[in-house]
Design a protein around this motif. Structure first.
Motif, PDB file in Angstrom:
ATOM      1  N   ARG A  16      -8.630   1.801  -0.489  1.00 29.79           N
ATOM      2  CA  ARG A  16      -9.766   1.123   0.163  1.00 29.79           C
ATOM      3  C   ARG A  16      -9.896  -0.308  -0.361  1.00 29.79           C
ATOM      4  O   ARG A  16     -10.174  -1.234   0.387  1.00 29.79           O
ATOM      5  N   ASN A  56      -7.262  -2.497   1.122  1.00 32.23           N
ATOM      6  CA  ASN A  56      -7.497  -2.736   2.553  1.00 32.23           C
ATOM      7  C   ASN A  56      -8.525  -3.809   2.856  1.00 32.23           C
ATOM      8  O   ASN A  56      -8.681  -4.199   4.004  1.00 32.23           O
ATOM      9  N   GLN A  57      -9.261  -4.241   1.850  1.00 36.06           N
ATOM     10  CA  GLN A  57     -10.284  -5.254   2.088  1.00 36.06           C
ATOM     11  C   GLN A  57      -9.619  -6.581   2.453  1.00 36.06           C
ATOM     12  O   GLN A  57      -8.506  -6.864   2.028  1.00 36.06           O
ATOM     13  N   THR A 100     -15.402   0.918  -3.355  1.00 37.85           N
ATOM     14  CA  THR A 100     -14.159   0.284  -3.809  1.00 37.85           C
ATOM     15  C   THR A 100     -14.105   0.163  -5.332  1.00 37.85           C
ATOM     16  O   THR A 100     -13.148  -0.359  -5.872  1.00 37.85           O
ATOM     17  N   ALA A 129      -7.337   7.213  -2.999  1.00 37.29           N
ATOM     18  CA  ALA A 129      -8.020   6.694  -1.802  1.00 37.29           C
ATOM     19  C   ALA A 129      -8.859   5.462  -2.167  1.00 37.29           C
ATOM     20  O   ALA A 129      -8.947   4.500  -1.398  1.00 37.29           O
ATOM     21  N   LEU A 130      -9.436   5.499  -3.350  1.00 39.52           N
ATOM     22  CA  LEU A 130     -10.239   4.362  -3.834  1.00 39.52           C
ATOM     23  C   LEU A 130      -9.359   3.114  -3.974  1.00 39.52           C
ATOM     24  O   LEU A 130      -9.723   2.014  -3.557  1.00 39.52           O
ATOM     25  N   TYR A 165     -18.412   3.510  -5.522  1.00 36.11           N
ATOM     26  CA  TYR A 165     -17.704   4.760  -5.216  1.00 36.11           C
ATOM     27  C   TYR A 165     -18.721   5.895  -5.192  1.00 36.11           C
ATOM     28  O   TYR A 165     -19.616   5.959  -6.044  1.00 36.11           O
ATOM     29  N   GLN A 169       0.814  -1.213   0.000  1.00 40.83           N
ATOM     30  CA  GLN A 169       0.000   0.000   0.000  1.00 40.83           C
ATOM     31  C   GLN A 169       0.849   1.266   0.000  1.00 40.83           C
ATOM     32  O   GLN A 169       0.485   2.263  -0.609  1.00 40.83           O
ATOM     33  N   PRO A 175     -15.568   9.429   1.199  1.00 45.29           N
ATOM     34  CA  PRO A 175     -14.608   8.319   1.346  1.00 45.29           C
ATOM     35  C   PRO A 175     -15.335   6.978   1.338  1.00 45.29           C
ATOM     36  O   PRO A 175     -15.319   6.233   2.308  1.00 45.29           O
ATOM     37  N   ALA A 176     -16.003   6.675   0.244  1.00 43.96           N
ATOM     38  CA  ALA A 176     -16.824   5.457   0.209  1.00 43.96           C
ATOM     39  C   ALA A 176     -16.608   4.702  -1.095  1.00 43.96           C
ATOM     40  O   ALA A 176     -16.397   5.301  -2.146  1.00 43.96           O
ATOM     41  N   GLU A 189      -8.862  11.366  -4.786  1.00 42.89           N
ATOM     42  CA  GLU A 189      -9.949  10.431  -4.498  1.00 42.89           C
ATOM     43  C   GLU A 189      -9.674   9.078  -5.142  1.00 42.89           C
ATOM     44  O   GLU A 189     -10.001   8.030  -4.587  1.00 42.89           O
TER      45      GLU A 189
END
Ligand code: ADP
Length: 494
Positions: A462, A465-466, A426, A458-459, A418, A275, A423-424, A455
């Protein structure tokens, strides 16, 4: 939970032989179950293409397989799943499995597939008897193993295997394994099982249906697909059976092999990354991918990746239809890997010729290129019409490549939408199976990539990170196996 003996019977096992995601599941879930303390073993065919290197050992005693009217024998090869102690047995029989392919040769599906896979089912059960290893559960996978639960319920009910429960996993309901009714006598299954609430569909034996009626418990590879297949729109003619068995059907999302698909340790990448190093690592892979597929070397252009069987299920005809419009109006490249439908192969080849440097494609099966596409692309395209689970979108997220998917089956359960400015999410999802809907979503993804880089970054993170490992899903299978064992033991012998 007490340790269970679980036998997987499957036509495909990664890394030995793979056609699709079924192989990935059978090659990875047993390792996770073994880590939970269970005794899991796998039986597969020894196809002509199976490399019998020094890791494989032939068992000294031949295996008699009770099928047909003549004596049939198999030679059993033994190995383990690499990196584990999970035993794998491969059954060799020149007539049934001597050819290199799994289901189909150059002229289409093999006409004796019903006999070949009946041999696998009965051979797997006979091997248990020969080893004196009686499983608590046999875990079956798709139509090729559909007659196995029926064998346990009929022909083998009064043998040491008579108390063994069966779990049948639907990886893809579309392929049901229609066969002539000769297969029942070949399998030594009583002829009265040729009826609509057992094996019969429109005058033939439907091996998938047999599995659905006779397995102790059923699973499929995502909760949304479990709902879809109970409807006429998604049931491929078997929705009524699945509604009938709804109380025994569970949707469990597939995990992935997090060792084989780990960008931080991937031997196929020029520079593995995590990451913290994702931007730099992906940039090196992107350049390597562009070079490998003769794309223009441009670090800034949005590069969309595709790794897929070319089949109508995968919705790639939508991409083929949208592609010229996308290439005329958007600053993008495509890296496409796949094989199958000759029409689609032709269209993508045409696009590569028409738009040199912008569309790169490779027809065929190439695992190293599949890894490089996951790492080197900026976005991953998967416009499936139907998708039981899908693994490639999981690999994509793990590799920091946001997927662009149609909202169907496992794609709904694994990719969240998305939401611009928040911040939502994937990835990018669309509903309608149409080229304009795909076109619009490609445009949206492209705009996010170019206009909202923070953004987009960040996507990526995310997704990375799953948790896509087997831990959670393996525990659900473990629980389900125990339910199956309890249900089987509570069923009186006829
Ligand atoms: P399906 O099982 O329907 O084909 P999945 O997404 O569940 O779809 O699994 C596909 C698997 O096959 C993934 O591991 C993917 O990387 C692999 N795959 C598909 N096509 C190719 C190809 N042409 N070359 C290499 N790997 C491929």
């Amino acid at each position: 939970m007490p340790p269970l003996k679980v036998l997987f019977v499957s036509p495909e096992v990664e890394p030995f032989i793979k056609v699709g995601g079924l192989a990935d599941m059978v090659g990875s879930l047993p390792k996770a179950l073994t880590a939970l303390g269970h005794d899991v073993r796998i039986v597969m065919p020894a196809y002509g293409s199976l490399k019998r290197d020094s890791a494989w050992h032939a068992r000294p005693d031949p295996l008699g397989v009770d099928v047909g009217t003549e004596a049939h024998w198999a030679r059993t090869w033994e190995n383990v799943l690499p990196g584990s102690k999970v035993p794998v047995y491969a059954l060799e029989h020149e007539g049934f499995f001597g050819r290199p392919e799994v289901y189909a040769g150059p002229w289409g599906n093999f006409p004796d597939n019903d006999l070949r896979f009946t041999f696998l089912c009965r051979g797997a059960l006979n091997l248990c008897l020969q080893l004196g290893w009686i499983p608590d559960v046999v875990h079956c996978h798709d139509w090729t193993t559909g007659l196995l639960p029926l064998l346990l319920n009929t022909t083998l009910r009064h043998t040491p295997l008579g108390q063994t429960a069966s779990v049948f996993t639907i990886h893809n309901l579309e392929h049901q394994g229609y066969a002539d009714r000769r297969v029942l006598s070949f399998a030594h299954i009583p002829p009265e099982e040729f009826r609509t609430d057992s094996t019969e569909s429109v005058g033939a034996v439907n091996q998938m249906k047999a599995g659905l009626y006779h397995a102790t418990k059923l699973t499929t590879v995502s909760p949304t697909y479990a709902e879809e297949i109970k409807t006429p729109a998604g049931g491929f003619g078997l929705d009524h059976v699945l509604r009938y068995r709804a109380a025994d059907l569970l949707g469990i999302v597939n995990g992935i092999d997090t060792t084989a698909w780990n960008p931080a340790m991937d031997k196929y990448l020029p520079r593995p990354y995590n990451q913290r190093s994702v931007e730099a690592g992906k940039a090196v892979s992107k350049a390597a991918l562009q070079a490998r597929l003769d794309l223009d070397l441009d670090p800034h252009i949005a590069l969309f990746g595709v790794v897929s069987r070319f089949a109508s299920q995968k919705g790639l005809d939508l991409l083929a239809e949208a592609l010229p419009h996308v290439l005329e109006r958007m600053h993008v490249q495509f890296a496409i890997l796949g094989a199958g439908d000759p029409g689609l192969e032709h269209v993508f080849r045409w696009a590569a010729e028409q738009y040199p440097g912008r569309v790169g494609m490779h027809v065929g099966y190439d695992n190293s290129l599949a890894h490089l596409i996951q790492a080197g692309s900026d976005l991953f395209v998967m416009p499936s019409r139907s998708e039981p689970c899908g693994l490639t979108q999981l690999y994509a997220m793990r590799y920091g490549t946001p997927p662009l998917v149609r909202s169907t089956g496992g794609l709904v359960d694994t990719v969240s939408q998305y939401v611009e400015g928040q911040p939502a999410g994937t990835g990018f999802r669309f509903n309608d199976a149409t080229a304009p809907a795909l076109y619009n979503t490609l445009g949206w993804a492209c705009a996010t990539y170019y206009d909202r880089p923070a953004e987009f970054h960040a996507l990526r993170l995310r997704g990375m990170n799953q948790d896509f490992g087997w831990d959670v899903s393996a525990r659900r299978y473990e629980e389900l196996y125990q339910w199956a064992v309890d249900a089987r033991r509570a069923t009186p012998l006829p």
